[in-house]
Design an enzyme around this catalytic site. Structure first.
Site, short mmCIF file in Angstrom:
data_model
loop_
_atom_site.label_atom_id
_atom_site.label_comp_id
_atom_site.label_asym_id
_atom_site.label_seq_id
_atom_site.Cartn_x
_atom_site.Cartn_y
_atom_site.Cartn_z
CD GLU A 162 39.13 35.19 43.79
OE1 GLU A 162 38.77 35.94 43.86
OE2 GLU A 162 38.18 33.82 43.51
CD GLU A 365 37.24 31.28 46.96
OE1 GLU A 365 36.38 31.93 46.49
OE2 GLU A 365 38.31 31.56 47.38
C1 BG6 Z 1 36.33 34.80 45.95
C2 BG6 Z 1 37.06 35.17 47.23
O1 BG6 Z 1 36.51 36.09 45.20
O2 BG6 Z 1 34.82 34.92 45.83
C3 BG6 Z 1 36.28 34.79 48.44
O3 BG6 Z 1 38.35 34.22 46.94
C4 BG6 Z 1 34.87 35.51 48.29
O4 BG6 Z 1 37.08 35.46 49.25
C5 BG6 Z 1 34.36 34.64 47.26
O5 BG6 Z 1 33.96 35.54 49.47
C6 BG6 Z 1 32.87 35.35 47.06
O6 BG6 Z 1 32.73 36.68 46.60
P1 BG6 Z 1 31.86 37.49 47.79
O7 BG6 Z 1 32.28 38.84 46.93
O8 BG6 Z 1 30.55 37.24 47.26
O9 BG6 Z 1 32.35 37.14 49.05
#
Ligand code: BG6
Length: 466
Positions: A162, A365
């Site tokens: 990201e 993700e």
């Molecule tokens: C992505 C990241 O932005 O989203 C992760 O690569 C992150 O590191 C995931 O945990 C979810 O976001 P958050 O802020 O809810 O942990």
């Protein structure tokens, strides 16, 4: 044409080192900016222990194997390998990931390794971080150590997680972009240095790792215009380029998207680069695109002259003067943490990526953060998570089977509970519950959630039984 998901599809799960590993002072690890971070939101924990994977890795891999994982996407902590960011290599760190990789392979789980996931070495940060070219050279040394140490067994590499989120929303993921001077120019200078470091890593991977494949891992999302007014579509286009394509165009096509260059020049903030650097970037072509998707975005034209450097939550209103303003979409449901839910937006995103780049895709993700409760008999009933996955996977299947798009894996966030970037342990993402609270470490015991068994069956039927 098959109406099934390919049998070698990489069903798995994702984590990142600083959110999952803990062991911040074990095994000779140096400090990263996540260890020295001071802007941890009130009421949320730090990342020192996280899920203590450093001391539970065997058990964690066994749980992944029990779910039937074909792949596991995790990040290597730069400071476990090079405690100071560059220079001396930490043998214990090399050994930790050797053991982890071997354990995964024992269960025939394909390791997918992210080289850098928000945890810049603290000592590099003290020296100017990504604004200083020392960090580019350090990343190159780090990449070389990784490829030489693990390239015989790791064939799937991700460069930077990201990058677009770090540039657009740095503070919420614990990144302090340079203060003072021309902030806008500095931010894009940092971006250029990351692009250069990424290209050097891609080139090195191609030289060192036999049959190795490597790609970037940005957070990509479809952007809708808030209304069918032409001006809102104009703003949506701006946002699409500034948020998504600017990063991938550079990596895939080896050139900076003109729209962003125009914007920077109009604001007297053009970053510096040389022809030689652009040649390196052009040469560093990725083999695939990995991407993270949580929700779509909606844009309108800003009415006021709000400044670029307002730093909101990942999904709160964001305004870029004269370009776009991100707004809420009332047509979409929201998670318990207020994030929008848009399964069709997932398919839209996949279609746009394929249409623009024609490179194999992998989801690194996707998932839903929520409050989970451990019952007295050791269960977690996370039906809402199963629902989220069902709707998103229905669209993923349609993208593979009906749209005939080359997607080779799905690695949702997260394999096992971990600490959110800015909303603590209470915002849980995993298929496995880790027994700890925000400030009470309890026994860190692992419990299989309902979604664990659902995902296990889904993998067993290769996505047939949603
Ligand atoms: C992505 C990241 O932005 O989203 C992760 O690569 C992150 O590191 C995931 O945990 C979810 O976001 P958050 O802020 O809810 O942990």
């Amino acid at each position: 044409m098959s109406n099934k998901i390919p049998s070698n599809f990489l069903w798995g799960g994702s984590t990142s080192a600083y959110q999952f590993e803990g062991g911040f002072d074990q095994g000779g690890k140096g400090k990263s900016i996540q260890d020295t971070r001071t802007n941890i939101p009130q009421g949320t924990t730090d990342f020192k222990v996280a899920s203590d994977h450093y001391n539970h890795w065997k058990e964690d891999v066994a749980l992944m194997a029990e779910m039937g994982f074909k792949s596991y996407r995790f990040s290597i902590a730069w400071t476990r390998i090079l405690p100071e960011g560059d220079g001396e290599v930490n043998k214990e760190g090399i050994e930790f990931y050797n053991n982890l990789i071997n354990e995964l392979l024992k269960y025939k789980i394909t390791p997918i390794v992210t080289m850098f996931h928000f945890d810049l070495p603290h000592s590099l940060n003290l020296d100017g971080g990504w604004l200083n070219k020392r960090t580019i050279n350090a990343f190159e040394q780090y990449a070389k150590v990784l490829f030489e140490s693990y390239g015989d067994r790791v064939k799937h590499w991700l460069t930077i997680n990201e990058q677009n989120v770090m540039i657009l929303f740095g503070e919420i993921v614990g990144i302090n972009l340079p203060k003072g001077g021309n902030k806008l120019k500095n931010i894009y200078q940092v971006n250029h240095h990351m692009m250069l470091a990424q290209a050097k890593a891609i080139n090195l991977c191609h030289e060192i790792v036999k049959n190795g494949k490597i790609g970037p891992a940005p957070n990509i999302t479809s952007v809708y215009g808030n209304t069918n007014k032409p001006i809102d579509q104009f703003a949506a286009f701006n946002m699409r380029v500034m948020r998504n394509w600017f990063y991938l165009d550079t990596c895939v096509f080896g050139r900076y998207n003109q729209l962003v260059i125009n914007y920077l020049q109009a604001n007297n903030s053009m970053f510096e680069y040389t022809e030689e650097e652009m040649k390196i970037i052009k040469k560093g072509k990725p083999d695939f695109i990995a991407f993270n998707y949580y929700a779509s975005a909606t844009a309108k034209m800003p009415e006021s002259d709000e400044l670029f450097d307002e730093l909101p939550d990942q999904q709160k209103v964001k305004s870029v003067k004269g370009m776009y303003e991100q707004v809420k979409n009332d047509n979409l449901l929201k998670t318990q943490f207020g994030w929008e839910i848009d399964p069709l937006g997932f398919r839209n995103t996949i279609r746009e990526l394929w249409d623009r780049y024609q490179l194999p895709l992998i989801v690194t993700e996707n998932g839903i953060g929520g409050y989970d409760t451990l019952t007295s008999d050791g269960k977690v009933h996370d039906d809402y998570r199963i629902e989220y996955y069902k709707f998103h996977l229905k669209e993923l299947k349609a993208a593979i089977i009906e749209d005939k798009i080359d997607i080779f894996g799905y690695n949702p966030w997260s394999a096992i509970d971990l600490t959110s970037t800015h909303e603590g342990v209470k915002k849980r993402y995993g298929f496995v519950y880790v027994n700890r609270d925000e400030f009470d470490l309890k026994d860190l015991k692992r419990y299989r959630k309902d979604s664990f068994f659902w995902y296990q069956n889904l993998i067993k039927t290769n996505g047939e039984e949603l």
